[in-house]
Structures are given as C-alpha cells and as structure tokens.
Design a protein around this motif. Structure first.
Motif, PDB file in Angstrom:
ATOM      1  N   UNK A   1      -2.391 -15.261  38.684  1.00 38.83           N
ATOM      2  CA  UNK A   1      -2.744 -14.330  39.757  1.00 38.83           C
ATOM      3  C   UNK A   1      -4.246 -14.372  40.027  1.00 38.83           C
ATOM      4  N   UNK A   2      -5.056 -14.379  38.977  1.00 45.75           N
ATOM      5  CA  UNK A   2      -6.515 -14.399  39.143  1.00 45.75           C
ATOM      6  C   UNK A   2      -6.987 -15.658  39.863  1.00 45.75           C
ATOM      7  N   UNK A   3      -6.235 -16.750  39.696  1.00 48.12           N
ATOM      8  CA  UNK A   3      -6.567 -18.005  40.376  1.00 48.12           C
ATOM      9  C   UNK A   3      -6.022 -18.061  41.801  1.00 48.12           C
ATOM     10  N   UNK A   4      -5.442 -16.949  42.250  1.00 44.90           N
ATOM     11  CA  UNK A   4      -4.882 -16.828  43.604  1.00 44.90           C
ATOM     12  C   UNK A   4      -3.740 -17.802  43.849  1.00 44.90           C
ATOM     13  N   UNK A   5      -2.978 -18.080  42.791  1.00 46.41           N
ATOM     14  CA  UNK A   5      -1.794 -18.933  42.905  1.00 46.41           C
ATOM     15  C   UNK A   5      -0.542 -18.055  42.881  1.00 46.41           C
ATOM     16  N   UNK A   6       0.527 -18.583  43.439  1.00 47.71           N
ATOM     17  CA  UNK A   6       1.822 -17.917  43.440  1.00 47.71           C
ATOM     18  C   UNK A   6       2.640 -18.421  42.258  1.00 47.71           C
ATOM     19  N   UNK A   7       3.472 -17.572  41.716  1.00 39.52           N
ATOM     20  CA  UNK A   7       4.281 -17.888  40.532  1.00 39.52           C
ATOM     21  C   UNK A   7       5.676 -18.320  40.974  1.00 39.52           C
ATOM     22  N   UNK A   8       6.152 -19.453  40.432  1.00 40.45           N
ATOM     23  CA  UNK A   8       7.518 -19.910  40.664  1.00 40.45           C
ATOM     24  C   UNK A   8       8.176 -20.026  39.289  1.00 40.45           C
ATOM     25  N   UNK A   9       9.124 -19.126  38.981  1.00 41.60           N
ATOM     26  CA  UNK A   9       9.706 -19.063  37.637  1.00 41.60           C
ATOM     27  C   UNK A   9      10.970 -19.920  37.458  1.00 41.60           C
ATOM     28  N   UNK A  10      10.801 -21.219  37.258  1.00 43.07           N
ATOM     29  CA  UNK A  10      11.942 -22.092  36.968  1.00 43.07           C
ATOM     30  C   UNK A  10      12.395 -21.881  35.522  1.00 43.07           C
ATOM     31  N   UNK A  11      11.473 -21.688  34.623  1.00 41.81           N
ATOM     32  CA  UNK A  11      11.788 -21.435  33.214  1.00 41.81           C
ATOM     33  C   UNK A  11      12.582 -20.134  33.093  1.00 41.81           C
TER      34      UNK A  11
ATOM     35  N   UNK B   1      13.206 -14.127  33.409  1.00 37.12           N
ATOM     36  CA  UNK B   1      13.629 -12.854  32.822  1.00 37.12           C
ATOM     37  C   UNK B   1      12.430 -11.934  32.616  1.00 37.12           C
ATOM     38  N   UNK B   2      11.315 -12.487  32.175  1.00 35.29           N
ATOM     39  CA  UNK B   2      10.105 -11.685  31.993  1.00 35.29           C
ATOM     40  C   UNK B   2       9.725 -11.006  33.315  1.00 35.29           C
ATOM     41  N   UNK B   3       9.778 -11.776  34.405  1.00 31.36           N
ATOM     42  CA  UNK B   3       9.409 -11.228  35.711  1.00 31.36           C
ATOM     43  C   UNK B   3      10.391 -10.153  36.180  1.00 31.36           C
ATOM     44  N   UNK B   4      11.652 -10.296  35.840  1.00 29.63           N
ATOM     45  CA  UNK B   4      12.632  -9.264  36.191  1.00 29.63           C
ATOM     46  C   UNK B   4      12.309  -7.947  35.497  1.00 29.63           C
ATOM     47  N   UNK B   5      11.717  -8.023  34.333  1.00 31.21           N
ATOM     48  CA  UNK B   5      11.421  -6.831  33.530  1.00 31.21           C
ATOM     49  C   UNK B   5      10.012  -6.285  33.744  1.00 31.21           C
ATOM     50  N   UNK B   6       9.174  -7.057  34.427  1.00 34.45           N
ATOM     51  CA  UNK B   6       7.782  -6.657  34.643  1.00 34.45           C
ATOM     52  C   UNK B   6       7.452  -6.826  36.119  1.00 34.45           C
ATOM     53  N   UNK B   7       7.632  -5.767  36.878  1.00 35.77           N
ATOM     54  CA  UNK B   7       7.476  -5.870  38.325  1.00 35.77           C
ATOM     55  C   UNK B   7       6.025  -5.923  38.806  1.00 35.77           C
ATOM     56  N   UNK B   8       5.075  -5.901  37.897  1.00 32.78           N
ATOM     57  CA  UNK B   8       3.668  -5.952  38.329  1.00 32.78           C
ATOM     58  C   UNK B   8       3.270  -7.310  38.912  1.00 32.78           C
ATOM     59  N   UNK B   9       4.162  -8.306  38.783  1.00 30.34           N
ATOM     60  CA  UNK B   9       3.864  -9.630  39.334  1.00 30.34           C
ATOM     61  C   UNK B   9       4.704  -9.962  40.574  1.00 30.34           C
ATOM     62  N   UNK B  10       5.488  -9.003  41.048  1.00 28.56           N
ATOM     63  CA  UNK B  10       6.375  -9.239  42.192  1.00 28.56           C
ATOM     64  C   UNK B  10       5.613  -9.735  43.418  1.00 28.56           C
ATOM     65  N   UNK B  11       4.423  -9.192  43.645  1.00 31.49           N
ATOM     66  CA  UNK B  11       3.656  -9.536  44.839  1.00 31.49           C
ATOM     67  C   UNK B  11       3.133 -10.972  44.836  1.00 31.49           C
ATOM     68  N   UNK B  12       3.169 -11.649  43.688  1.00 22.26           N
ATOM     69  CA  UNK B  12       2.682 -13.043  43.623  1.00 22.26           C
ATOM     70  C   UNK B  12       3.770 -14.008  43.157  1.00 22.26           C
ATOM     71  N   UNK B  13       5.036 -13.572  43.233  1.00 23.32           N
ATOM     72  CA  UNK B  13       6.145 -14.405  42.780  1.00 23.32           C
ATOM     73  C   UNK B  13       6.955 -14.917  43.965  1.00 23.32           C
TER      74      UNK B  13
END
Length: 122
Positions: A69-79, A84-96
C-alpha cells in the motif's frame, strides 16, 4: 512479556520477489510476489515447519500488504493464505483487486517454475 524470544522482523527482498519473516537472523518464511504495472500479485506464502503455529504468516502478510500500500501498488491475492487474510482484515479492501483468470494463470505458472528453486533460506 518474554524478553528471551528472538526478534521477529519482516523484510522485502526485491531481488527474490518476496517478503521474508525472520526470527532472530533466521528466515522463517516468505510470501512471494510478482509486480505487474501497478499491481503486486501475491502467489505463494510458506512458513518453515520449525516456526509453525507462532502467528508468523499473519505478521509476514500484514507487513507485506502494508508496504505494498505504501508503494501505491494494488494487491492481487492469488495465494490462498493472502486471500483468506484479506477476507478477515478489511483495512486493505481499498487497495485490493479481484484475481483475474489471466493473473491467476500467470502467477501459478511462475509458482510452478519457482518450486525447484524455492527454499526458506534462499
């Protein structure tokens, strides 16, 4: 608090396209990624069995996502772990971003090729 526990740190190792979690000076695990345009595709996370059940995967992925996020990149969760981590932690929704078939296939292909070269100690 037990002060005898080794320090846990996370570092980005861009030459290896992965973030590593260290316990003391020893690499305990990693999450691998591929940067494409403005996206960082996370395709594999692994923790050495000797360090299992210590919460290190969560520490590792949280730090990796925070730096992404700090590098201004978007997250793509193939792993699966990162997904699952992202499903449980919504603080990254805006960059996913959702995983597209193209990104999923490319990342899995890279993961398969890397299997023969992959190790915790790198």
């Amino acid at each position: 608090m037990d002060t005898d526990l080794p320090a846990r740190t996370v570092r980005n190792t861009p030459d290896c396209n992965r973030f590593e979690v260290l316990v003391g000076d020893e690499v305990a695990g990693f999450t691998e990624y591929l940067d494409m345009d403005r996206q960082r595709i996370f395709f594999h996370t692994e923790i050495d069995e000797r360090f299992a059940q210590q919460g290190l995967a969560g520490v590792l992925v949280h730090a990796a996502l925070t730096e992404t996020r700090a590098e201004k990149k978007r997250i793509v969760p193939v792993c699966p772990y990162v997904a699952v981590y992202l499903e449980r932690h919504d603080e990254f929704t805006d960059v996913t971003d959702r995983v597209s078939r193209k990104r999923c296939g490319l990342s899995r292909s890279l993961a398969n090729r890397a299997d023969s070269n992959r190790s915790i100690s790198h």
